[in-house]
Scaffold this motif. Structure first.
Motif, PDB file in Angstrom:
ATOM      1  N   HIS A 248       0.862  -1.207   0.027  1.00  0.00           N
ATOM      2  CA  HIS A 248      -0.081  -0.041  -0.186  1.00  0.00           C
ATOM      3  C   HIS A 248       0.715   1.069  -0.089  1.00  0.00           C
ATOM      4  O   HIS A 248       1.681   1.476   0.636  1.00  0.00           O
ATOM      5  CB  HIS A 248      -0.987   0.173   1.337  1.00  0.00           C
ATOM      6  CG  HIS A 248      -2.072  -0.985   1.322  1.00  0.00           C
ATOM      7  ND1 HIS A 248      -2.983  -1.142   0.379  1.00  0.00           N
ATOM      8  CD2 HIS A 248      -2.218  -1.914   1.920  1.00  0.00           C
ATOM      9  CE1 HIS A 248      -3.654  -2.198   0.758  1.00  0.00           C
ATOM     10  NE2 HIS A 248      -3.286  -2.732   1.520  1.00  0.00           N
TER      11      HIS A 248
ATOM     12  N   ASP B 102      -0.653   7.145  -2.199  1.00  0.00           N
ATOM     13  CA  ASP B 102      -2.060   7.387  -2.618  1.00  0.00           C
ATOM     14  C   ASP B 102      -3.334   6.399  -2.156  1.00  0.00           C
ATOM     15  O   ASP B 102      -4.307   6.918  -1.925  1.00  0.00           O
ATOM     16  CB  ASP B 102      -2.166   7.292  -4.046  1.00  0.00           C
ATOM     17  CG  ASP B 102      -1.321   8.502  -4.764  1.00  0.00           C
ATOM     18  OD1 ASP B 102      -1.208   9.582  -4.144  1.00  0.00           O
ATOM     19  OD2 ASP B 102      -0.900   8.331  -5.852  1.00  0.00           O
ATOM     20  N   ASP B 103      -2.511   5.055  -1.765  1.00  0.00           N
ATOM     21  CA  ASP B 103      -3.713   4.138  -1.343  1.00  0.00           C
ATOM     22  C   ASP B 103      -4.351   4.828   0.103  1.00  0.00           C
ATOM     23  O   ASP B 103      -5.255   4.538   0.220  1.00  0.00           O
ATOM     24  CB  ASP B 103      -3.177   2.991  -0.957  1.00  0.00           C
ATOM     25  CG  ASP B 103      -2.812   2.177  -2.522  1.00  0.00           C
ATOM     26  OD1 ASP B 103      -3.316   2.517  -3.427  1.00  0.00           O
ATOM     27  OD2 ASP B 103      -1.498   1.599  -2.466  1.00  0.00           O
TER      28      ASP B 103
ATOM     29  N   GLU C 233      -6.449   7.895  -0.312  1.00  0.00           N
ATOM     30  CA  GLU C 233      -7.829   7.363  -0.691  1.00  0.00           C
ATOM     31  C   GLU C 233      -8.493   6.855   0.369  1.00  0.00           C
ATOM     32  O   GLU C 233      -9.771   6.995   0.391  1.00  0.00           O
ATOM     33  CB  GLU C 233      -7.499   6.498  -2.009  1.00  0.00           C
ATOM     34  CG  GLU C 233      -8.860   6.267  -2.647  1.00  0.00           C
ATOM     35  CD  GLU C 233      -9.020   5.349  -3.358  1.00  0.00           C
ATOM     36  OE1 GLU C 233      -9.746   4.786  -4.185  1.00  0.00           O
ATOM     37  OE2 GLU C 233      -7.679   4.808  -4.110  1.00  0.00           O
ATOM     38  N   HIS C 234      -7.813   6.026   1.307  1.00  0.00           N
ATOM     39  CA  HIS C 234      -8.432   5.378   2.241  1.00  0.00           C
ATOM     40  C   HIS C 234      -9.151   6.218   3.353  1.00  0.00           C
ATOM     41  O   HIS C 234     -10.369   6.213   3.880  1.00  0.00           O
ATOM     42  CB  HIS C 234      -7.602   4.430   3.117  1.00  0.00           C
ATOM     43  CG  HIS C 234      -7.918   3.674   4.183  1.00  0.00           C
ATOM     44  ND1 HIS C 234      -8.703   2.673   4.084  1.00  0.00           N
ATOM     45  CD2 HIS C 234      -7.691   3.877   5.524  1.00  0.00           C
ATOM     46  CE1 HIS C 234      -9.014   2.079   5.475  1.00  0.00           C
ATOM     47  NE2 HIS C 234      -8.285   2.907   6.185  1.00  0.00           N
TER      48      HIS C 234
END
Length: 279
Positions: A70, A73-74, A77-78
């Protein structure tokens, strides 16, 4: 069983929401004392984990594959999805890489204010102290770790987090709170100044964002003061409130060690002065 990222976002109220964002190698429940304190002060605090984190330290250690791969950006976004489920824009309090994530979300106008504690290096920050390289060597020693989750040893944790406290306390914190961490965010941050589209970029020129406080520990090996001071300079083109606060005798464990309350009280005091409770 729900992970902390799911079960902590179910309830909101008229109270000002606060989202605590942990960094690498610490579980979200390491924020529990802060969550209790902020609730006592009338906030509505939550501490969701990163994508892939288990609901507990033990579950996270048992399933590092879920944590692996991860990137920044992941994680952004989360937390963006978590914020979208709240009734109003929250205050963000982030530590280490959580401090970087908090700055990115604040720059995107998704938060009312942010406190970034010993925040990881954002794009544009040039200092790369030797101690920071040593603290992250467990990840960088193997390029393949970009796709894996990496755990620290007690000795590595003491250098990276617990160098300003006793060895006994450092070992206790290591046993209680540490989990594997994805290597990808560290590789992304290291390459940030060579990548025009780096996920470590923050909109530091945003003129209308909420207030930002950068906190730093004078004995921090992982994010030395030079990094935080250089981060402050990145905000020089914005008229929005940006302040810095120094804890000269503290290291990277300052949010979880026996002196956490001093840092938490300073955070509450700054928020009282800079953020309206009627958001």
């Amino acid at each position: 069983m729900r992970g902390p990222s799911e079960r902590n976002v179910m309830a909101t109220s008229a109270a000002t929401p606060v989202v605590f964002i942990h960094g690498l190698w610490l579980h979200a429940t390491s924020w529990n004392p802060w969550v209790e304190l902020f609730r006592e002060h009338g906030y509505q605090p939550i501490a969701p984990g990163w994508p892939g984190d288990g609901a507990t330290v033990e579950e996270s250690r048992a399933n590092p594959e879920a944590i692996a791969n991860h990137g920044i950006d992941d994680v952004v976004e989360h937390y963006t999805k978590i914020i979208a489920n709240l009734d109003t824009r929250p205050i963000l309090v982030g530590h280490s890489f959580g401090g970087m994530i908090a700055q990115k979300l604040l720059g995107q106008d998704l938060a009312a204010a942010a406190v970034a504690i010993d925040a990881a290096q954002i794009k544009g920050v040039l200092p790369l102290p030797i101690s920071a390289l040593r603290a992250t060597l467990p990840v960088f020693k193997n390029p393949g770790n970009v796709h894996h989750a990496v755990s620290l040893t007690a000795q590595q944790f003491r250098f990276a987090f617990g160098n300003a406290i006793s060895e006994q306390e450092s070992d206790e914190l290591f046993t209680r709170w540490t989990i594997p961490a994805p290597g990808k965010p560290l590789f992304e941050a290291a390459a940030a100044n060579f990548n025009p589209h780096s996920p470590a970029a923050v909109d530091t020129a945003n003129e209308v964002r909420g207030p930002l406080l950068l906190m730093m520990g004078g004995k921090d090996h992982t994010v030395p003061e030079s990094v935080t001071k250089a981060t402050l300079k990145q905000y020089r083109h914005s008229a929005a409130v940006t302040e810095i606060m120094d804890f000269p005798d503290r290291a990277h464990s300052l949010t979880i060690d026996s002196g956490w309350r001093t840092v938490a009280d300073a955070t509450l005091s700054w928020l009282d002065k800079n953020v309206s409770r009627a958001l």
